[in-house]
Design a protein around this motif. Structure first.
Motif, short mmCIF file in Angstrom:
data_model
loop_
_atom_site.label_atom_id
_atom_site.label_comp_id
_atom_site.label_asym_id
_atom_site.label_seq_id
_atom_site.Cartn_x
_atom_site.Cartn_y
_atom_site.Cartn_z
N ARG A 17 0.93 -1.21 0.12
CA ARG A 17 0.18 -0.03 0.21
C ARG A 17 0.95 1.12 -0.04
NH1 ARG A 17 -2.21 -4.79 1.61
NH2 ARG A 17 -2.70 -4.34 3.72
N GLN A 33 0.39 -2.02 -6.14
CA GLN A 33 -0.37 -2.52 -5.52
C GLN A 33 -1.47 -3.12 -6.66
OE1 GLN A 33 -2.90 0.22 -3.23
NE2 GLN A 33 -3.88 -1.40 -2.07
N GLY A 34 -2.01 -4.46 -6.43
CA GLY A 34 -2.54 -5.18 -7.61
C GLY A 34 -4.14 -4.79 -7.67
N TYR A 121 2.15 -13.81 0.61
CA TYR A 121 1.25 -12.25 0.45
C TYR A 121 1.75 -11.50 1.83
CZ TYR A 121 -2.55 -8.96 0.46
OH TYR A 121 -3.18 -7.75 0.56
N ASN A 170 -0.05 -15.06 -4.95
CA ASN A 170 0.81 -13.91 -4.88
C ASN A 170 1.86 -13.91 -4.18
OD1 ASN A 170 1.27 -11.18 -4.71
ND2 ASN A 170 -0.70 -10.50 -3.60
N TYR A 201 -7.59 -15.30 -6.52
CA TYR A 201 -7.13 -15.27 -8.10
C TYR A 201 -7.83 -16.68 -8.54
CZ TYR A 201 -4.27 -11.66 -6.25
OH TYR A 201 -3.70 -10.43 -5.75
N LYS A 232 -11.06 -9.16 -7.10
CA LYS A 232 -10.31 -9.56 -8.54
C LYS A 232 -11.31 -10.00 -9.70
CE LYS A 232 -7.08 -8.70 -5.43
NZ LYS A 232 -6.06 -7.71 -5.44
N TYR A 317 0.93 -11.35 -11.36
CA TYR A 317 2.07 -10.52 -10.82
C TYR A 317 3.13 -11.32 -11.47
CZ TYR A 317 -1.11 -9.04 -7.02
OH TYR A 317 -2.26 -8.45 -6.51
N ARG A 361 8.16 -6.58 -7.81
CA ARG A 361 7.26 -7.27 -8.04
C ARG A 361 6.30 -6.19 -8.82
NH1 ARG A 361 1.55 -8.54 -4.93
NH2 ARG A 361 1.31 -6.23 -5.43
N1 GLN Z 1 -3.60 -8.07 -3.40
C1 GLN Z 1 -3.16 -6.85 -3.66
C2 GLN Z 1 -1.69 -6.75 -3.89
O1 GLN Z 1 -0.94 -7.94 -3.54
C3 GLN Z 1 -3.54 -5.70 -2.98
C4 GLN Z 1 -4.19 -6.17 -1.94
C5 GLN Z 1 -4.41 -4.99 -0.98
O2 GLN Z 1 -3.55 -3.97 -0.89
N2 GLN Z 1 -5.43 -5.14 -0.16
O3 GLN Z 1 -1.04 -5.87 -4.41
#
Ligand code: GLN
Length: 389
Positions: A17, A33-34, A121, A170, A201, A232, A317, A361
């Protein structure tokens, strides 16, 4: 000032974040951030507009609106190969983030151990600490990010309460094969352990890989706490809609945790999202096809730049090897990348237990023009980031 909680002392804020904020600061193309920059399905948005004028502005039932649970049960029963009871086997949460946290608090007592694969993650470390549990890390080895059966069994011998399984994974993009899942299942049964899954995912998988729901393995329903989300699958990460699916005895406890953590997920958003949960199979096939095209576009772009990278079997990713730049800190590399090249990335060290600092990443859940913009900027990578010796 009185002393603040010691519980939070051993972790920082989320680096994922944080990198979004760094990207914003430098005006970088944010591939950290995904989350997508394209629109959610039109039908869901149209329904949201209607819902705003209907009667959905007060709390829904704490464990999720009836309508939402029924639509979800129908969809997941089809996919998970068993009939899921919307009234006793589902809790709707504020994103999978809350689902995972609630799952951990449902099973862990202070001092309990949980197995986490590395890379992992980011949230799992903090989830474990906040729920009083202690992670035992088991490495996944590139290029296919498989585990060693003896190392996994050694972790199980430490009598963990649960194993956390992110599949598709992830950040490494691994999709666990049936044989690998079976091996985990046999160990979970032998050592009487829960398995908490993070399957957000589940619909982003690249052929020939296939997603196998852990709860669908023989004998695993009873010990699996399946967590996932709509973020997602329907490109609605900001709606914060997730869920736990598990046997009724586990759901009873998870509902209590969820009730006191958040009361419930946003009622109007649950109602609008029902439209998505009722989509037919072709929606999910199209989603996978769309991400396959994005993956191929982005991987080709990276290959043209001669940057070594992982090839994901699922999720969106890619880990890039930045060894050639000779940076000691991947965090600093990402800061320089955002500032001087204009691309936001997440330092690999956020995901590894091992001392890894040569990976970053990037994600490709973006419009094609955003991906081309990022690739154009990356063309200057070697010019703009001088090698450190
Ligand atoms: N899953 C996403 C990531 O890895 C973001 C998830 C999140 O920030 N809550 O970037």
């Amino acid at each position: 000032m009185p002393q603040l909680s010691r519980r939070t002392e051993t972790f920082t804020d989320s680096v994922i974040r944080r990198m979004t904020r760094v990207s914003l600061k430098y005006g970088a193309v944010n591939l950290s951030q995904g989350f997508p920059d394209f629109e959610p399905p039109r039908e869901i948005l149209d329904r949201l507009a209607e819902v705003s004028r209907e009667d959905f502005h007060q709390y829904s039932i704490t464990w999720g609106a009836q309508n939402f649970r029924e639509a979800l049960a129908e969809k997941q029963s089809r996919l998970m190969g068993r009939t899921i009871d919307p009234n006793s086997e589902i809790v709707v949460t504020c994103g999978s983030t809350e689902a995972m946290m609630a799952a951990m608090m449902t099973i862990a007592n202070p001092g309990d151990k949980v197995i986490v694969f590395s890379p992992f993650y980011e949230n799992y470390g903090a989830d474990a600490i906040l729920s009083g549990a202690e992670p035992i890390y088991v490495p996944l080895y590139p290029p296919d990010f498989g585990f060693k059966a003896d190392e996994l069994e050694a972790a199980f011998r430490q009598k963990p309460k649960a194993l956390i399984l992110c599949n598709p994974s992830n950040p490494c993009g691994k999709v666990f094969t049936y044989e690998e899942l079976k091996l985990i299942a046999d160990l979970a049964a032998k050592y009487d352990t829960f398995v908490i899954t993070d399957e957000v995912y589940e619909h982003i998988v690249y052929a020939p890989s296939k997603h196998v729901y852990f709860a669908s393995l023989p004998g695993m329903w009873e010990r699996t706490i399946s967590c996932s989300s709509l973020s997602k699958t329907y490109s609605i990460t900001g709606w914060r809609l997730g869920y736990i699916i598990a046997p009724p005895e586990i759901i009873d406890v998870a509902r209590k945790v969820h009730d006191f953590l958040t009361v419930g997920a946003a009622a109007p958003l649950q109602e609008a999202a029902v439209t998505g949960l009722r989509f037919g199979d072709e929606y999910y096939a199209d989603l996978a096809a769309k991400y396959t095209a994005k993956r191929n576009l982005f991987l080709k772009g990276l290959d043209d730049l001669h940057i070594a990278h992982t090839v994901p079997q699922g999720a969106y990713y890619i880990l890039l090897d930045i060894s050639e730049f000779g940076f000691e800190s991947d965090l600093e590399f990402c800061e320089v990348l955002a500032r001087d090249v204009g691309v936001g990335a997440v330092p690999g060290s956020s995901f590894f237990r091992e001392p890894v600092n040569h990976l970053i990443r990037l994600h490709f859940a973006k419009r094609d023009e955003t991906l081309y913009d990022a690739l154009n900027r990356l063309e200057d990578l070697r010019k703009k980031i001088p090698v450190r010796r």
